[in-house]
Design a protein around this motif. Structure first.
Motif, PDB file in Angstrom:
ATOM      1  N   ASP A   1       2.501  26.183   7.661  1.00  0.00           N
ATOM      2  CA  ASP A   1       2.947  26.222   9.048  1.00  0.00           C
ATOM      3  C   ASP A   1       1.892  25.551   9.934  1.00  0.00           C
ATOM      4  OD1 ASP A   1       3.948  26.791  11.556  1.00  0.00           O
ATOM      5  OD2 ASP A   1       4.370  28.894  11.101  1.00  0.00           O
ATOM      6  N   LEU A   2       2.298  24.543  10.671  1.00  0.00           N
ATOM      7  CA  LEU A   2       1.360  23.773  11.486  1.00  0.00           C
ATOM      8  C   LEU A   2       0.814  24.539  12.687  1.00  0.00           C
ATOM      9  CD1 LEU A   2       3.010  20.242  11.390  1.00  0.00           C
ATOM     10  CD2 LEU A   2       0.993  21.029  10.161  1.00  0.00           C
ATOM     11  N   LYS A   3       1.368  25.723  12.965  1.00  0.00           N
ATOM     12  CA  LYS A   3       0.805  26.512  14.073  1.00  0.00           C
ATOM     13  C   LYS A   3      -0.639  26.927  13.754  1.00  0.00           C
ATOM     14  CE  LYS A   3       2.420  31.070  12.680  1.00  0.00           C
ATOM     15  NZ  LYS A   3       3.326  32.165  12.948  1.00  0.00           N
ATOM     16  N   TYR A   4      -0.970  27.077  12.484  1.00  0.00           N
ATOM     17  CA  TYR A   4      -2.339  27.414  12.111  1.00  0.00           C
ATOM     18  C   TYR A   4      -3.271  26.217  12.318  1.00  0.00           C
ATOM     19  CZ  TYR A   4      -0.195  31.568  10.285  1.00  0.00           C
ATOM     20  OH  TYR A   4       0.511  32.730  10.180  1.00  0.00           O
ATOM     21  N   ILE A   5      -2.740  25.030  12.135  1.00  0.00           N
ATOM     22  CA  ILE A   5      -3.529  23.829  12.419  1.00  0.00           C
ATOM     23  C   ILE A   5      -3.769  23.730  13.921  1.00  0.00           C
ATOM     24  CG2 ILE A   5      -3.606  21.314  12.240  1.00  0.00           C
ATOM     25  CD1 ILE A   5      -3.926  22.971   9.583  1.00  0.00           C
ATOM     26  N   ASP A   6      -2.760  24.077  14.725  1.00  0.00           N
ATOM     27  CA  ASP A   6      -2.955  24.111  16.182  1.00  0.00           C
ATOM     28  C   ASP A   6      -4.071  25.075  16.557  1.00  0.00           C
ATOM     29  OD1 ASP A   6      -0.939  22.268  16.694  1.00  0.00           O
ATOM     30  OD2 ASP A   6       0.598  23.821  16.931  1.00  0.00           O
ATOM     31  N   THR A   7      -4.088  26.243  15.919  1.00  0.00           N
ATOM     32  CA  THR A   7      -5.131  27.232  16.182  1.00  0.00           C
ATOM     33  C   THR A   7      -6.507  26.691  15.786  1.00  0.00           C
ATOM     34  OG1 THR A   7      -3.535  28.997  15.775  1.00  0.00           O
ATOM     35  CG2 THR A   7      -5.864  29.604  15.734  1.00  0.00           C
ATOM     36  N   PHE A   8      -6.580  26.022  14.644  1.00  0.00           N
ATOM     37  CA  PHE A   8      -7.850  25.438  14.200  1.00  0.00           C
ATOM     38  C   PHE A   8      -8.305  24.332  15.158  1.00  0.00           C
ATOM     39  CE2 PHE A   8     -11.051  23.652  11.503  1.00  0.00           C
ATOM     40  CZ  PHE A   8     -11.405  24.660  10.628  1.00  0.00           C
TER      41      PHE A   8
ATOM     42  N   PRO B   1      -9.996  15.970  16.577  1.00  0.00           N
ATOM     43  CA  PRO B   1      -9.212  14.735  16.565  1.00  0.00           C
ATOM     44  C   PRO B   1      -8.623  14.392  15.193  1.00  0.00           C
ATOM     45  CG  PRO B   1     -11.502  14.254  17.164  1.00  0.00           C
ATOM     46  CD  PRO B   1     -11.367  15.733  17.029  1.00  0.00           C
ATOM     47  N   VAL B   2      -9.382  14.676  14.124  1.00  0.00           N
ATOM     48  CA  VAL B   2      -8.863  14.379  12.783  1.00  0.00           C
ATOM     49  C   VAL B   2      -7.667  15.272  12.470  1.00  0.00           C
ATOM     50  CG1 VAL B   2      -9.421  14.537  10.314  1.00  0.00           C
ATOM     51  CG2 VAL B   2     -11.014  13.433  11.882  1.00  0.00           C
ATOM     52  N   LEU B   3      -7.793  16.560  12.743  1.00  0.00           N
ATOM     53  CA  LEU B   3      -6.674  17.468  12.483  1.00  0.00           C
ATOM     54  C   LEU B   3      -5.469  17.146  13.359  1.00  0.00           C
ATOM     55  CD1 LEU B   3      -8.522  20.867  12.020  1.00  0.00           C
ATOM     56  CD2 LEU B   3      -7.274  19.569  10.287  1.00  0.00           C
ATOM     57  N   PHE B   4      -5.705  16.774  14.600  1.00  0.00           N
ATOM     58  CA  PHE B   4      -4.606  16.392  15.492  1.00  0.00           C
ATOM     59  C   PHE B   4      -3.877  15.164  14.932  1.00  0.00           C
ATOM     60  CE2 PHE B   4      -2.775  14.240  19.184  1.00  0.00           C
ATOM     61  CZ  PHE B   4      -2.020  15.274  19.711  1.00  0.00           C
ATOM     62  N   PHE B   5      -4.631  14.177  14.482  1.00  0.00           N
ATOM     63  CA  PHE B   5      -4.025  12.976  13.898  1.00  0.00           C
ATOM     64  C   PHE B   5      -3.209  13.323  12.655  1.00  0.00           C
ATOM     65  CE2 PHE B   5      -4.338   9.623  10.669  1.00  0.00           C
ATOM     66  CZ  PHE B   5      -3.635   8.618  11.312  1.00  0.00           C
ATOM     67  N   ILE B   6      -3.789  14.104  11.758  1.00  0.00           N
ATOM     68  CA  ILE B   6      -3.086  14.470  10.525  1.00  0.00           C
ATOM     69  C   ILE B   6      -1.825  15.258  10.852  1.00  0.00           C
ATOM     70  CG2 ILE B   6      -3.232  15.823   8.397  1.00  0.00           C
ATOM     71  CD1 ILE B   6      -6.240  15.126   8.349  1.00  0.00           C
ATOM     72  N   LYS B   7      -1.913  16.175  11.799  1.00  0.00           N
ATOM     73  CA  LYS B   7      -0.743  16.968  12.194  1.00  0.00           C
ATOM     74  C   LYS B   7       0.368  16.069  12.720  1.00  0.00           C
ATOM     75  CE  LYS B   7       0.789  20.203  15.579  1.00  0.00           C
ATOM     76  NZ  LYS B   7       0.769  20.103  16.983  1.00  0.00           N
ATOM     77  N   LYS B   8       0.004  15.111  13.580  1.00  0.00           N
ATOM     78  CA  LYS B   8       1.012  14.190  14.113  1.00  0.00           C
ATOM     79  C   LYS B   8       1.638  13.336  13.001  1.00  0.00           C
ATOM     80  CE  LYS B   8       1.086  15.390  18.280  1.00  0.00           C
ATOM     81  NZ  LYS B   8       2.238  16.126  18.748  1.00  0.00           N
TER      82      LYS B   8
ATOM     83  N   MET C   1       0.836  -1.181   0.000  1.00  0.00           N
ATOM     84  CA  MET C   1       0.000   0.000   0.000  1.00  0.00           C
ATOM     85  C   MET C   1       0.882   1.247   0.000  1.00  0.00           C
ATOM     86  SD  MET C   1      -3.201   0.744   2.417  1.00  0.00           S
ATOM     87  CE  MET C   1      -2.950   2.044   3.570  1.00  0.00           C
ATOM     88  N   LYS C   2       0.484   2.216  -0.786  1.00  0.00           N
ATOM     89  CA  LYS C   2       1.259   3.451  -0.880  1.00  0.00           C
ATOM     90  C   LYS C   2       1.148   4.268   0.401  1.00  0.00           C
ATOM     91  CE  LYS C   2       1.674   4.877  -5.574  1.00  0.00           C
ATOM     92  NZ  LYS C   2       1.327   5.886  -6.539  1.00  0.00           N
ATOM     93  N   ASN C   3       2.208   4.984   0.678  1.00  0.00           N
ATOM     94  CA  ASN C   3       2.166   5.912   1.816  1.00  0.00           C
ATOM     95  C   ASN C   3       1.307   7.106   1.471  1.00  0.00           C
ATOM     96  OD1 ASN C   3       3.826   4.326   3.372  1.00  0.00           O
ATOM     97  ND2 ASN C   3       5.698   5.397   2.761  1.00  0.00           N
ATOM     98  N   ILE C   4       0.550   7.553   2.441  1.00  0.00           N
ATOM     99  CA  ILE C   4      -0.312   8.710   2.246  1.00  0.00           C
ATOM    100  C   ILE C   4       0.512   9.971   2.460  1.00  0.00           C
ATOM    101  CG2 ILE C   4      -2.315   9.946   3.135  1.00  0.00           C
ATOM    102  CD1 ILE C   4      -3.454   7.257   3.992  1.00  0.00           C
ATOM    103  N   ASP C   5       0.354  10.931   1.557  1.00  0.00           N
ATOM    104  CA  ASP C   5       1.000  12.226   1.728  1.00  0.00           C
ATOM    105  C   ASP C   5       0.053  13.099   2.554  1.00  0.00           C
ATOM    106  OD1 ASP C   5       2.309  14.631   1.638  1.00  0.00           O
ATOM    107  OD2 ASP C   5       2.466  14.695  -0.553  1.00  0.00           O
ATOM    108  N   TYR C   6       0.312  13.166   3.844  1.00  0.00           N
ATOM    109  CA  TYR C   6      -0.583  13.877   4.751  1.00  0.00           C
ATOM    110  C   TYR C   6      -0.560  15.383   4.525  1.00  0.00           C
ATOM    111  CZ  TYR C   6      -1.535   9.580   7.226  1.00  0.00           C
ATOM    112  OH  TYR C   6      -1.964   8.314   7.540  1.00  0.00           O
ATOM    113  N   ASN C   7       0.536  15.912   3.990  1.00  0.00           N
ATOM    114  CA  ASN C   7       0.563  17.342   3.656  1.00  0.00           C
ATOM    115  C   ASN C   7      -0.484  17.666   2.600  1.00  0.00           C
ATOM    116  OD1 ASN C   7       2.611  18.498   5.309  1.00  0.00           O
ATOM    117  ND2 ASN C   7       4.125  17.379   4.099  1.00  0.00           N
ATOM    118  N   LYS C   8      -0.545  16.857   1.555  1.00  0.00           N
ATOM    119  CA  LYS C   8      -1.540  17.076   0.501  1.00  0.00           C
ATOM    120  C   LYS C   8      -2.948  16.853   1.040  1.00  0.00           C
ATOM    121  CE  LYS C   8       1.320  16.029  -3.489  1.00  0.00           C
ATOM    122  NZ  LYS C   8       1.552  15.128  -4.623  1.00  0.00           N
ATOM    123  N   PHE C   9      -3.101  15.823   1.869  1.00  0.00           N
ATOM    124  CA  PHE C   9      -4.404  15.542   2.449  1.00  0.00           C
ATOM    125  C   PHE C   9      -4.885  16.713   3.303  1.00  0.00           C
ATOM    126  CE2 PHE C   9      -7.196  13.703   5.695  1.00  0.00           C
ATOM    127  CZ  PHE C   9      -8.152  13.113   4.871  1.00  0.00           C
TER     128      PHE C   9
END
Length: 134
Positions: free
Chosen positions: A75-82, A120-127, A1-9
């Protein structure tokens, strides 16, 4: 299975969030009668309409701003804010359910899942993004 590019996701997720929030913003500001029915609200006489448009619109615009800032910078700090914004919204939704109960309407079916799953979804994707960049 291919690795998921979480940045694009995550970028896709942010674009989807912008479209959804912009849709809510447009409905709220330009289709008041539909918005009153959808949100099941009956504003007061003096400030009801103004408050109904102002408070959710600010929330939607701030979330859209956060999405655009992430898309422009990666920048993942914006994901933290979200994530924090999503936690606050979920907490207030839980308090409102405890205080006033829950009734199933089209609004609850459409609004509650994204409100409760966003953090939770954004936290998972960020990690996962942080893990991939190591």
């Amino acid at each position: 299975m291919k690795n998921i590019d979480y940045n694009k996701f995550l970028r896709f997720f942010m674009i989807f969030a912008i479209v959804g929030l912009a849709g809510l913003f447009i409905i709220l500001n330009f289709s008041r009668s539909f918005a009153y029915d959808f949100y099941d609200l009956f504003p007061g006489i003096n400030h009801g309409s103004s408050n109904f448009i102002t408070y959710p619109s600010v929330l939607y615009l701030y979330a859209i701003y956060i999405c655009f800032m992430y898309l422009g910078s990666n920048d993942l700090k914006y994901i933290d804010t979200f994530i924090v914004l999503s936690i606050f919204i979920s907490t207030m939704r839980i308090i409102s359910i405890i205080a006033d109960g829950l009734s199933i309407t089209p609004f609850t079916v459409l609004a509650y899942p994204p409100e409760f799953l966003a953090a939770p979804v954004l936290f998972f994707i960020k990690k996962m993004i942080q893990k991939q960049s190591i």
